[in-house]
Design an enzyme around this catalytic site. Structure first.
Site, PDB file in Angstrom:
ATOM      1  N   CYS A 250       0.932  -1.318  -0.239  1.00 12.86           N
ATOM      2  CA  CYS A 250       0.429  -0.566  -0.030  1.00 12.86           C
ATOM      3  C   CYS A 250       0.461   1.312   0.054  1.00 12.86           C
ATOM      4  CB  CYS A 250      -0.705   0.100   1.446  1.00 12.86           C
ATOM      5  SG  CYS A 250      -2.367  -0.869   0.945  1.00 12.86           S
TER       6      CYS A 250
ATOM      7  N   HIS B 126      -3.104   6.422   3.203  1.00  6.94           N
ATOM      8  CA  HIS B 126      -2.134   5.864   3.578  1.00  6.94           C
ATOM      9  C   HIS B 126      -0.598   6.120   3.385  1.00  6.94           C
ATOM     10  CE1 HIS B 126      -1.615   1.530   4.586  1.00  6.94           C
ATOM     11  NE2 HIS B 126      -0.881   2.145   5.631  1.00  6.94           N
TER      12      HIS B 126
END
Length: 516
Positions: free
Chosen positions: A95, A150
């Site tokens: 991610c 993120h």
């Protein structure tokens, strides 16, 4: 780093033995100043970057058979009306690094972002790294982001301070906080606790000592404010679609061009979708994919309805995230991708060019005539000629960083050189059932000819002339990029964690609940 066309020249001569001639020709040209402005007379074009989470190459129906029905009819239509990329790669297979690479056009060894930020992280994407949103905002664009960030939310790491005028979305993955209505995942987590324990209970315990039901609930932000915790992930895509619609409509009423970055929660686990999509395919995964595709269809409809379709470049791709993609194999980083811009990109074109998500930023900058920040090196390149002129870029090097398998974070353990791929590290990746293959270091590396062996089942014989020639070229390319990184302005990331770094809208509750 992605060494551009011209750096690596791969050529075959057919004799009794196939001999590969590889010559390293010219030093990499980092200049991104070429002007390929395709804007209309009214001004510079708009850009919409669509980034799906954990989507597989085969999830895009057009990658298999564009003439058959699939779970992605809207994406398939975009592919038919634009360009589809068959050999397109994320900047990393997990991610946080994949998003940092997309937004900066730089590998993790340059930005320092080599693994995920956690719920309690106090750092983020280093502030001296420049996102494409910051570049385009400075150039006069209205910028917005909908979806998963993120890259840090504590203090000025928050997206609202990283170039985005508007933000609505999750600070990290949808499996990094408890939910009242849980989705489909293995292993699954129960609903968030509703008891009267205070947050001090969680602070007094390490994150590993808490059950998943006692950890901070998944928060939903609008700009810098948490508006919901825990988030209702079953209605999240619908709300994303609404916010995207508002942003595009509001932006269309201004002469100011816009850049919109949409980072979907789909297809990351836990999977969840609106009831409308239940049983629309052959299971929960397909139903969720249908919802993702539906939102993308609504985005295109909105752009069309406000009269901006011919002024807007839409670029779709994906990035890694779940443990199932923490790998250097093709399934870990090769992504479905397409670009759509009527009147500018030839409709129905399919390219086998070797491309990367890190190419999106330099390409958009070149198209808009926007200057990228100086005094740093970029791993992405301007691929405007691939989009507009059907140029093929195959003789190129791409480097795939290690993303939490055996070995070191960010280490360049996968290398593409034209049709060849070297893998230095295998094993160590957790499967859904928890099993792990034995971590193995390969030195010399496994080398595959992906034209003949796309599944990477049969490595070349390491005693063959073909292997030795390719291996020498791979080593030279790796040595070059590592020396280049050493000379570059690189950054160190603050990966420290502290309870104060966790997003929390209600310290009076153990999971930070701020909705009933």
């Amino acid at each position: 780093m992605a060494l551009p066309l011209g750096f690596v020249n791969v050529m075959f001569i057919s004799t009794s033995t196939v001999t590969l001639l590889v010559s390293l020709l010219a030093l990499i040209n980092y200049s991104q100043t070429s002007q390929h402005s395709q804007g209309t007379g009214a001004g510079r074009p708009n850009f919409i970057v669509l980034f799906a989470d954990d989507i597989g190459w085969g999830d895009l129906g057009a990658n298999w058979n564009p003439n058959k029905s699939s779970n992605t009819p809207n994406l398939d239509q975009l592919a038919a009306g634009g360009i589809r990329f068959t050999d397109f790669h994320a900047g990393a297979s997990v991610c946080t690094p994949s998003r940092a690479a997309l937004l900066t056009a730089r590998l993790g060894l340059r930005t320092g972002v080599v693994h995920n930020f956690e719920v309690r992280s106090i750092g983020g994407l280093p502030l001296n790294e420049t996102t494409f949103a910051e570049t385009f905002k400075a150039a006069g664009y209205k910028t917005g982001m909908i979806g998963k960030w993120h890259l840090g939310v504590h203090g000025h790491y928050h997206p609202h301070y990283r170039g985005f005028d508007y933000y609505f979305g999750l600070p990290y993955s949808n499996d990094m906080g408890c939910l009242d209505h849980t989705g489909f995942d293995i292993p699954s987590c129960g609903p968030c606790k509703r008891d009267n324990k205070t947050l001090s209970y969680a602070i007094e315990h390490s994150s590993n000592d808490l059950t998943c039901e006692e950890k901070n609930a998944l928060p939903l932000y609008e700009n810098s404010k948490i508006i919901e915790q825990p988030t209702d992930i079953y209605s999240l895509s619908e709300r994303y679609a609404g916010k995207i619609h508002e942003f595009i409509v509001n932006s269309s009423n201004s002469e100011q061009p816009f850049l919109l970055y949409v980072a979907f929660a789909h297809m990351h686990t836990p999977l969840a979708h609106a009831k409308t999509f239940t049983n629309t395919s052959h299971g929960v995964y397909g139903d969720t994919l249908r919802e993702l595709d539906d939102v993308i269809g609504k985005i295109v409809t909105t752009v069309r309805d406000v009269g901006k379709e011919n002024d807007t470049l839409i670029w779709f791709t994906g990035g890694g995230g779940s443990s199932g993609k923490l790998t250097l194999w093709e399934a870990g980083h090769r992504e479905p991708s397409l670009a759509y811009w009527p009147g500018h990109i030839p409709a129905g074109h399919v390219t086998n060019s070797l491309l990367s998500s890190m190419d999106i930023y330099p390409t958009m900058a070149a198209i808009a005539g926007v200057t990228m920040p100086k005094y740093r090196k970029y791993d992405g390149i301007d691929v405007s000629n691939v989009l507009f002129n059907k140029e093929e870029i195959k003789e190129r090097a791409l480097f795939h960083p290690n993303s939490r398998t055996a070995g070191s974070y960010g280490q360049l353990d996968g290398i593409r050189l034209g049709k060849y791929k070297a893998v230095y590290e295998t094993g160590g990746t957790p499967e859904c059932g928890g099993k792990r293959g034995p971590p193995t270091r390969h030195d010399p590396p496994l080398i595959f000819n992906l034209d003949k062996d796309p599944a990477e089942k049969h490595a070349l014989d390491n005693t063959s002339e073909e292997y030795n020639t390719v291996h020498t070229a791979m080593k030279n390319a790796l040595d070059f990029v590592m020396e280049d990184i050493h000379k570059d302005n690189t950054t160190t990331v603050d990966y420290r964690q502290d309870p104060s770094g966790a997003p929390c809208c209600n310290p009076k509750h153990v999971v930070c609940r701020c909705k009933d």
